[in-house]
Design a protein around this motif. Structure first.
Motif, PDB file in Angstrom:
ATOM      1  N   LEU A 184       1.092 -35.757 -43.840  1.00 19.58           N
ATOM      2  CA  LEU A 184       0.516 -35.642 -42.351  1.00 19.58           C
ATOM      3  C   LEU A 184       0.180 -36.985 -42.027  1.00 19.58           C
ATOM      4  O   LEU A 184      -0.933 -37.627 -42.790  1.00 19.58           O
ATOM      5  CB  LEU A 184      -0.454 -34.453 -42.480  1.00 19.58           C
ATOM      6  N   TYR A 185       0.274 -37.537 -40.932  1.00 18.84           N
ATOM      7  CA  TYR A 185      -0.189 -38.824 -40.642  1.00 18.84           C
ATOM      8  C   TYR A 185      -1.076 -38.583 -39.201  1.00 18.84           C
ATOM      9  O   TYR A 185      -0.614 -37.945 -38.211  1.00 18.84           O
ATOM     10  CB  TYR A 185       0.981 -39.970 -40.102  1.00 18.84           C
ATOM     11  N   LEU A 186      -2.256 -39.081 -39.255  1.00 17.47           N
ATOM     12  CA  LEU A 186      -3.257 -38.734 -38.280  1.00 17.47           C
ATOM     13  C   LEU A 186      -3.790 -40.136 -37.585  1.00 17.47           C
ATOM     14  O   LEU A 186      -4.318 -40.904 -38.311  1.00 17.47           O
ATOM     15  CB  LEU A 186      -4.392 -37.924 -38.688  1.00 17.47           C
ATOM     16  N   PRO A 187      -3.766 -40.168 -36.309  1.00 18.03           N
ATOM     17  CA  PRO A 187      -4.277 -41.253 -35.593  1.00 18.03           C
ATOM     18  C   PRO A 187      -5.944 -41.322 -35.800  1.00 18.03           C
ATOM     19  O   PRO A 187      -6.481 -40.215 -35.567  1.00 18.03           O
ATOM     20  CB  PRO A 187      -3.669 -41.264 -34.263  1.00 18.03           C
ATOM     21  N   VAL A 208       0.251 -36.728 -33.827  1.00 15.13           N
ATOM     22  CA  VAL A 208       0.110 -36.169 -35.133  1.00 15.13           C
ATOM     23  C   VAL A 208       1.488 -35.995 -35.715  1.00 15.13           C
ATOM     24  O   VAL A 208       2.330 -35.622 -34.882  1.00 15.13           O
ATOM     25  CB  VAL A 208      -0.486 -34.802 -35.098  1.00 15.13           C
ATOM     26  N   THR A 209       1.810 -36.565 -36.735  1.00 10.62           N
ATOM     27  CA  THR A 209       2.937 -36.723 -37.126  1.00 10.62           C
ATOM     28  C   THR A 209       2.964 -36.114 -38.468  1.00 10.62           C
ATOM     29  O   THR A 209       2.100 -36.193 -39.186  1.00 10.62           O
ATOM     30  CB  THR A 209       3.607 -38.180 -37.271  1.00 10.62           C
ATOM     31  N   ASN A 225      -5.996 -31.358 -29.190  1.00 10.08           N
ATOM     32  CA  ASN A 225      -4.726 -30.979 -28.026  1.00 10.08           C
ATOM     33  C   ASN A 225      -3.953 -32.328 -28.224  1.00 10.08           C
ATOM     34  O   ASN A 225      -3.542 -32.588 -27.039  1.00 10.08           O
ATOM     35  CB  ASN A 225      -5.423 -30.768 -26.997  1.00 10.08           C
ATOM     36  N   LEU A 226      -3.522 -32.861 -29.341  1.00  8.43           N
ATOM     37  CA  LEU A 226      -2.868 -33.916 -29.438  1.00  8.43           C
ATOM     38  C   LEU A 226      -1.069 -33.544 -29.349  1.00  8.43           C
ATOM     39  O   LEU A 226      -1.041 -32.609 -30.021  1.00  8.43           O
ATOM     40  CB  LEU A 226      -3.018 -34.817 -30.479  1.00  8.43           C
ATOM     41  N   PRO A 227      -0.282 -34.507 -28.978  1.00  7.21           N
ATOM     42  CA  PRO A 227       0.999 -34.122 -29.147  1.00  7.21           C
ATOM     43  C   PRO A 227       1.228 -34.490 -30.710  1.00  7.21           C
ATOM     44  O   PRO A 227       0.752 -35.212 -31.283  1.00  7.21           O
ATOM     45  CB  PRO A 227       1.706 -35.058 -28.212  1.00  7.21           C
ATOM     46  N   SER A 251      -5.835 -27.106 -35.499  1.00  2.00           N
ATOM     47  CA  SER A 251      -6.883 -27.162 -34.454  1.00  2.00           C
ATOM     48  C   SER A 251      -6.537 -28.487 -33.595  1.00  2.00           C
ATOM     49  O   SER A 251      -7.081 -28.329 -32.379  1.00  2.00           O
ATOM     50  CB  SER A 251      -8.062 -26.846 -35.048  1.00  2.00           C
ATOM     51  N   ASP A 252      -5.955 -29.637 -34.209  1.00  7.21           N
ATOM     52  CA  ASP A 252      -5.945 -30.967 -33.324  1.00  7.21           C
ATOM     53  C   ASP A 252      -4.617 -30.717 -32.615  1.00  7.21           C
ATOM     54  O   ASP A 252      -4.355 -32.031 -32.192  1.00  7.21           O
ATOM     55  CB  ASP A 252      -6.274 -31.940 -34.055  1.00  7.21           C
TER      56      ASP A 252
END
Length: 350
Positions: free
Chosen positions: A67-70, A107-108, A76-78, A147-148
């Protein structure tokens, strides 16, 4: 010509090194989603964090993913689920894509398909048009419950053979709001018909008979048999695209010990399921959700993308990258159109 077709058939499924012993049992002993062996073929972006996660698909197979997070973003991110190429692992091309797009605010999730990499499933190194299509929907399950993530803003990206599976997943799974592919392969078409649809019905029948005989052998042994390596020992007479695969999978550029294209192989009976279960039959039902299909101008696989584009309904876009080949879209950041992918998903995941 027949000799060339034979060579192409040998490498059709990007075969890597293998053996016909108890490979499946031994490999499972070394598979763990908590494996501390780390080897990524790219550098993590300084604005991105990465963590190991896992989730189950509807067949009960545990899928391993990164999981890659900015950094420094809210909720509520795409989100994007990414997999491929066919026979690769998440530490290779799909992780590179996830890394790049997380740096752009998504979020990838880069995941290993069932039966490969760190994901579960036994025997090892087999594929299934049904299960591998399901893997994408299971990734959507996982992302949508975070949740994000805004569960109404989820897209998917499929690279190479998983481009075909991504399109196949998007048709019935209406939660997928947009889908993109790069260097797309229709694995079912390739295995059933050969490259450029050159395989005759007689040749396909002969292949089915050979697979049936191999099943008797495997059933008697109680283990799965695997093909020998084709990419590590290619000759000067090999087709250019085969050399390009070898340049990615068997060198420091893209080698990974868990990638069957680098260090393993598909089972000898692997192709039968794809041959007998065509995908993309309902590609037109992805509409009205948008499709972006990206292919290299000089890619041997370009015709798969062109056919998919022709059969899809609007909205759709076919983007041909000049002077590029199939594997250029695996890892060449200066060639992969990340700006286009970013704008496509930001426009359509809102």
């Amino acid at each position: 010509m027949k000799k060339l077709i034979a060579i192409i058939t040998t490498v059709l499924l990007f075969i890597g090194q293998g053996c016909n012993t108890k490979k499946d049992e031994n490999k499972m002993k070394n598979i763990s989603i908590n494996n501390t062996e780390q080897h990524y073929t790219f550098i993590l972006n300084e604005n991105v964090t990465r963590q190991k996660v896992s989730f189950k698909n509807r067949f009960g197979i545990v899928i391993s993913a990164d999981l890659y997070l900015p950094k420094n973003t809210g909720n509520n991110l795409p989100a994007l689920a990414i997999s491929g190429p066919y026979g690769a692992v998440k530490e290779q091309s799909s992780g590179l894509y996830a890394n790049q797009l997380a740096a752009r605010g998504f979020v990838t999730l880069a995941f290993d398909p069932s039966f490969t990499g760190e994901s579960e499933g036994n025997p090892r190194d087999i594929s299934s048009p049904d299960i591998n299509t399901e893997d994408f929907s299971a990734a959507v399950d996982f992302l949508g419950l975070r949740s994000d993530v805004d569960k109404h803003k989820i897209g998917i990206i499929g690279i190479c053979g998983f481009g075909g599976y991504a399109l196949n997943a998007a048709a019935p799974d209406k939660r997928i709001k947009a889908v993109a592919t790069t260097s797309m392969y229709d694995i079912s078409r390739a295995t059933a018909n050969g490259y450029y649809d050159s395989k005759t019905p007689e040749e396909r029948t002969k292949e089915y008979i050979q697979i049936g005989e191999q099943r008797w052998i495997d059933a008697k042994k109680g283990t799965t048999s695997y093909a020998p390596n084709s990419l590590k020992n290619i000759t000067e007479n090999a087709p250019q695209f085969v050399k390009e695969y070898a340049d990615y999978y068997t060198t420091s550029r893209g080698f990974h010990p868990r990638s069957l294209n680098s260090n393993g192989s598909w089972s000898l009976t692997n192709s039968v399921t794809n041959m007998n279960a065509p995908i993309l039959h309902y590609i037109n039902e992805i509409s009205p959700r948008p499709i972006l299909i990206i292919a290299g101008e000089n890619a041997h696989s370009r015709y798969f993308s062109e056919t998919a584009y022709k059969n899809a309904s609007e909205p759709k876009e076919l983007l041909i990258i000049p002077n590029s080949v199939h594997t250029d879209l695996y890892d060449k950041i200066d060639i992969i159109p990340f700006d286009k992918l970013e704008s496509f998903f930001k426009e359509n995941l809102k």
